[in-house]
Design an enzyme around this catalytic site. Structure first.
Site, mmCIF file in Angstrom:
data_model
loop_
_atom_site.group_PDB
_atom_site.id
_atom_site.type_symbol
_atom_site.label_atom_id
_atom_site.label_comp_id
_atom_site.label_asym_id
_atom_site.label_seq_id
_atom_site.Cartn_x
_atom_site.Cartn_y
_atom_site.Cartn_z
ATOM 1 N N TYR A 82 0.930 3.458 12.091
ATOM 2 C CA TYR A 82 1.974 3.248 11.079
ATOM 3 C C TYR A 82 3.036 4.332 11.085
ATOM 4 O O TYR A 82 3.899 4.325 10.196
ATOM 5 C CB TYR A 82 1.373 3.281 9.663
ATOM 6 C CG TYR A 82 0.195 2.416 9.367
ATOM 7 C CD1 TYR A 82 0.222 1.046 9.623
ATOM 8 C CD2 TYR A 82 -0.949 2.954 8.778
ATOM 9 C CE1 TYR A 82 -0.869 0.254 9.307
ATOM 10 C CE2 TYR A 82 -2.040 2.160 8.462
ATOM 11 C CZ TYR A 82 -1.992 0.808 8.729
ATOM 12 O OH TYR A 82 -3.063 0.024 8.415
ATOM 13 N N ARG A 118 -7.217 3.638 -1.686
ATOM 14 C CA ARG A 118 -6.750 4.928 -1.209
ATOM 15 C C ARG A 118 -6.690 5.992 -2.313
ATOM 16 O O ARG A 118 -7.048 7.145 -2.088
ATOM 17 C CB ARG A 118 -5.356 4.735 -0.631
ATOM 18 C CG ARG A 118 -4.735 5.972 -0.005
ATOM 19 C CD ARG A 118 -3.221 5.761 0.188
ATOM 20 N NE ARG A 118 -2.931 4.461 0.733
ATOM 21 C CZ ARG A 118 -2.814 4.187 2.026
ATOM 22 N NH1 ARG A 118 -2.939 5.153 2.903
ATOM 23 N NH2 ARG A 118 -2.558 2.953 2.445
ATOM 24 N N ARG A 129 -3.962 6.205 11.842
ATOM 25 C CA ARG A 129 -2.819 5.872 10.983
ATOM 26 C C ARG A 129 -1.496 6.445 11.501
ATOM 27 O O ARG A 129 -0.452 5.827 11.350
ATOM 28 C CB ARG A 129 -3.067 6.305 9.532
ATOM 29 C CG ARG A 129 -4.159 5.473 8.864
ATOM 30 C CD ARG A 129 -4.274 5.754 7.368
ATOM 31 N NE ARG A 129 -3.097 5.330 6.634
ATOM 32 C CZ ARG A 129 -2.128 6.120 6.204
ATOM 33 N NH1 ARG A 129 -2.193 7.437 6.421
ATOM 34 N NH2 ARG A 129 -1.108 5.644 5.555
ATOM 35 N N CYS A 176 -6.425 9.625 25.895
ATOM 36 C CA CYS A 176 -5.496 9.463 27.014
ATOM 37 C C CYS A 176 -4.288 8.646 26.609
ATOM 38 O O CYS A 176 -4.030 7.569 27.154
ATOM 39 C CB CYS A 176 -6.221 8.818 28.182
ATOM 40 S SG CYS A 176 -7.565 9.862 28.741
ATOM 41 N N GLU A 177 -3.560 9.122 25.626
ATOM 42 C CA GLU A 177 -2.324 8.477 25.156
ATOM 43 C C GLU A 177 -1.418 9.598 24.669
ATOM 44 O O GLU A 177 -1.872 10.458 23.905
ATOM 45 C CB GLU A 177 -2.586 7.606 23.912
ATOM 46 C CG GLU A 177 -3.582 6.514 24.088
ATOM 47 C CD GLU A 177 -2.934 5.156 24.312
ATOM 48 O OE1 GLU A 177 -1.732 5.016 24.013
ATOM 49 O OE2 GLU A 177 -3.645 4.275 24.800
ATOM 50 N N SER A 193 0.821 -1.193 0.000
ATOM 51 C CA SER A 193 0.000 0.000 0.000
ATOM 52 C C SER A 193 0.863 1.253 0.000
ATOM 53 O O SER A 193 2.007 1.215 0.458
ATOM 54 C CB SER A 193 -0.890 -0.008 1.239
ATOM 55 O OG SER A 193 -2.180 0.394 0.903
ATOM 56 N N GLY A 221 -2.916 -0.343 -4.078
ATOM 57 C CA GLY A 221 -1.782 0.170 -3.328
ATOM 58 C C GLY A 221 -1.132 1.417 -3.893
ATOM 59 O O GLY A 221 -0.046 1.783 -3.451
ATOM 60 N N GLU A 274 -7.100 -2.860 -8.194
ATOM 61 C CA GLU A 274 -7.964 -2.617 -7.038
ATOM 62 C C GLU A 274 -7.549 -1.372 -6.252
ATOM 63 O O GLU A 274 -7.116 -1.467 -5.109
ATOM 64 C CB GLU A 274 -7.917 -3.841 -6.106
ATOM 65 C CG GLU A 274 -8.277 -5.124 -6.816
ATOM 66 C CD GLU A 274 -8.056 -6.361 -5.953
ATOM 67 O OE1 GLU A 274 -8.828 -7.308 -6.150
ATOM 68 O OE2 GLU A 274 -7.148 -6.370 -5.114
#
Ligand SMILES: *Cc1c(COP(=O)(O)O)cnc(C)c1O
Length: 465
Positions: free
Chosen positions: A366, A321, A362, A393-394, A238, A276, A318
């Site tokens: 990633y 995105r 994301r 809370c992170e 991707s 991709g 296909e």
């Protein structure tokens, strides 16, 4: 409180920015490649899309919200259909799926990929012709397969030995002759600007070409009285910008296709090269147009077919995105602005918005890079190194890791993050019981709600006490 820089400190901030992030000449300017085709800034410096200002949109639907430019998504779908004429183009629904989008891509001439019973249900509810649907997935349940066979999906992309056995018995029970493709791992993994060609294929998808499992699966389906073998399917990754990965995958896939023809005397009718294709999230990304991709892939396939001594099969791709991604920006409202002094002496503005990792995972998942702009007004302030963060809370709850925003950014401002049409709403969660934002489409000055905002009542409805 003012965050305007005195001369000198801006240099320290620039040094704290990643090397790729240049100091903008005009911090208000939009980089066209990041934004949907009908997005602009008006004379007052406010972001507009398809004839509406972001303030009007925020007043109507609230924030955060995913704002989708319908013409943009449709035109990208159309561009793929036109550029890849003679191919079948399947929109990868997992990037973003709702009934309106299913209707649009069907109207623009595309087919649709789904990979679960849920995605299939949305497609069918939108009236998609089942013959134009492909079903993917490495662990489709018996129920998902039975539904797909009953409604008559056009192709099932087979991913395991167990699945072949399930399809064999289900097709007997249901008296159907499903069309199947065999997903292979070509030993190529492509991400953004690089691809990795590995000897072993250490991942969950598909049948290995090098290990011989792919050839075995092809023979098994070919020899089966009910199962119809369409061909080989390869999806290498991707957010790919580089055609080299496709070239290697096509070569290995066509070698398998040719070996099958030599053994059986049958040239498989189809070949699917997956999706991709990359889009721009930052100034560093340089995506190819559908036309450029079509030219490159046609040339690769033609050369490799010639080399392998086989006819060019019917081809499919296909894209997900590259159709849905650029169509959408997320509109957030700023809640707090916190200047944080870094060890280097630089200052980073932590700009907290009313969403975060629940509407865009994301960045955390990633390490994806995004961009942002101050959307509700123009500013005369200089650029300040900023990080757009969420309300969760992170500390890893980051939406845009590095961006220059006007130094006078303040609570109440609207911020827009482009390129969130793919894998944002579709991967959204309810972390911290934050209701998921709506997806609204805009066209010719009219807003339509495609997916409404989740409410606390929706959350409590699942909590049966
Ligand atoms: C995810 C996926 C796609 C679409 O990928 P994009 O990066 O969105 O273009 C296509 N085919 C398969 C099999 C996929 O899993």
């Amino acid at each position: 409180m003012s965050h305007t820089h005195v001369a000198g400190s801006i240099h320290a901030d620039v040094a704290a920015a990643p090397v790729w992030l240049g100091l903008p000449d005009d911090v208000n300017a939009l980089l066209p490649q990041l934004w949907s085709r009908n997005t602009a800034k008006n004379e007052a410096g406010e972001l507009t899309v398809a004839g509406l200002t972001v303030s009007e949109i925020a007043d109507r639907v609230g924030t955060p919200a995913y704002v989708l430019d319908e013409d943009d998504l449709r035109s990208r779908a159309r561009d793929f259909a036109t550029a890849f004429s003679g191919w079948d183009v399947f929109y990868a629904g997992k990037s973003f799926l709702c009934r309106a989008v299913v209707r649009w891509i069907a109207e623009e001439g595309l087919n649709l990929d789904v990979c679960t019973g849920g995605e299939l249900a949305v497609a069918l509810a939108a009236g998609m012709d089942p013959a134009r649907i492909g079903l993917h997935g490495n662990n489709k349940s018996e129920e998902e397969l039975a539904t797909a066979l009953r409604v008559g999906v056009g192709r099932i992309i087979v991913d395991s030995e167990e699945e072949i056995a399930r399809l064999s018995s289900l097709s007997d029970q249901l008296d159907v002759r499903p069309k199947l493709m065999v997903r292979v791992t070509a030993g190529v993994e492509a991400h953004t600007h690089e691809y990795i060609s590995t000897a072993h294929e250490d991942q969950k998808f598909g049948f290995s070409i090098s290990g011989g499992q792919a050839a075995g699966a092809l023979r098994q389906i070919h020899d089966h009285p009910r199962l119809q073998l369409l061909g080989i399917h390869s999806h290498i990754g991707s957010q790919i910008f580089d055609a080299d990965g496709f070239e290697v995958a096509v070569r290995r896939t066509l070698r398998l296709h040719a070996a099958f023809a030599a053994q059986t005397g049958v040239e498989l009718p189809e070949l699917d090269l997956g999706g991709g294709f990359g889009i721009a999230y930052t100034s560093q990304d340089t995506p190819s147009s559908a036309q450029e991709l079509a030219e490159a892939l046609n040339a690769i396939v033609r050369a490799e077919c010639l080399a392998a001594g086989v006819a060019v099969p019917k081809l499919s791709i296909e894209p997900g995105r590259s159709i849905s991604g650029p169509s959408t920006f997320t509109l957030y409202r700023v809640g707090t602005v916190k200047p944080v002094q870094l060890d280097s002496g630089a200052t980073r503005l932590y700009v907290s918005v009313d969403g975060g990792m629940s509407d865009n995972i994301r960045t955390a998942l990633y390490g994806a890079e995004y961009s942002a702009t101050l959307a509700s007004r123009g500013s005369d302030a200089g650029p300040a190194l900023s990080r757009v963060v969420g309300k969760h809370c992170e500390s890893g709850d980051i939406v845009v890791r590095d961006e220059f925003l006007p130094a006078d950014i303040r609570p109440g401002d609207l911020i827009a993050v482009p390129g969130t049409g793919a894998y944002s709403r579709s991967m959204a969660s309810n972390y911290n019981h934050v209701p998921r934002p709506p997806v609204v489409s805009v066209r010719d000055g009219v807003i339509s709600t495609l997916v409404r905002r989740e409410t606390v009542d929706d959350l409590l409805a699942l909590d049966v006490g």
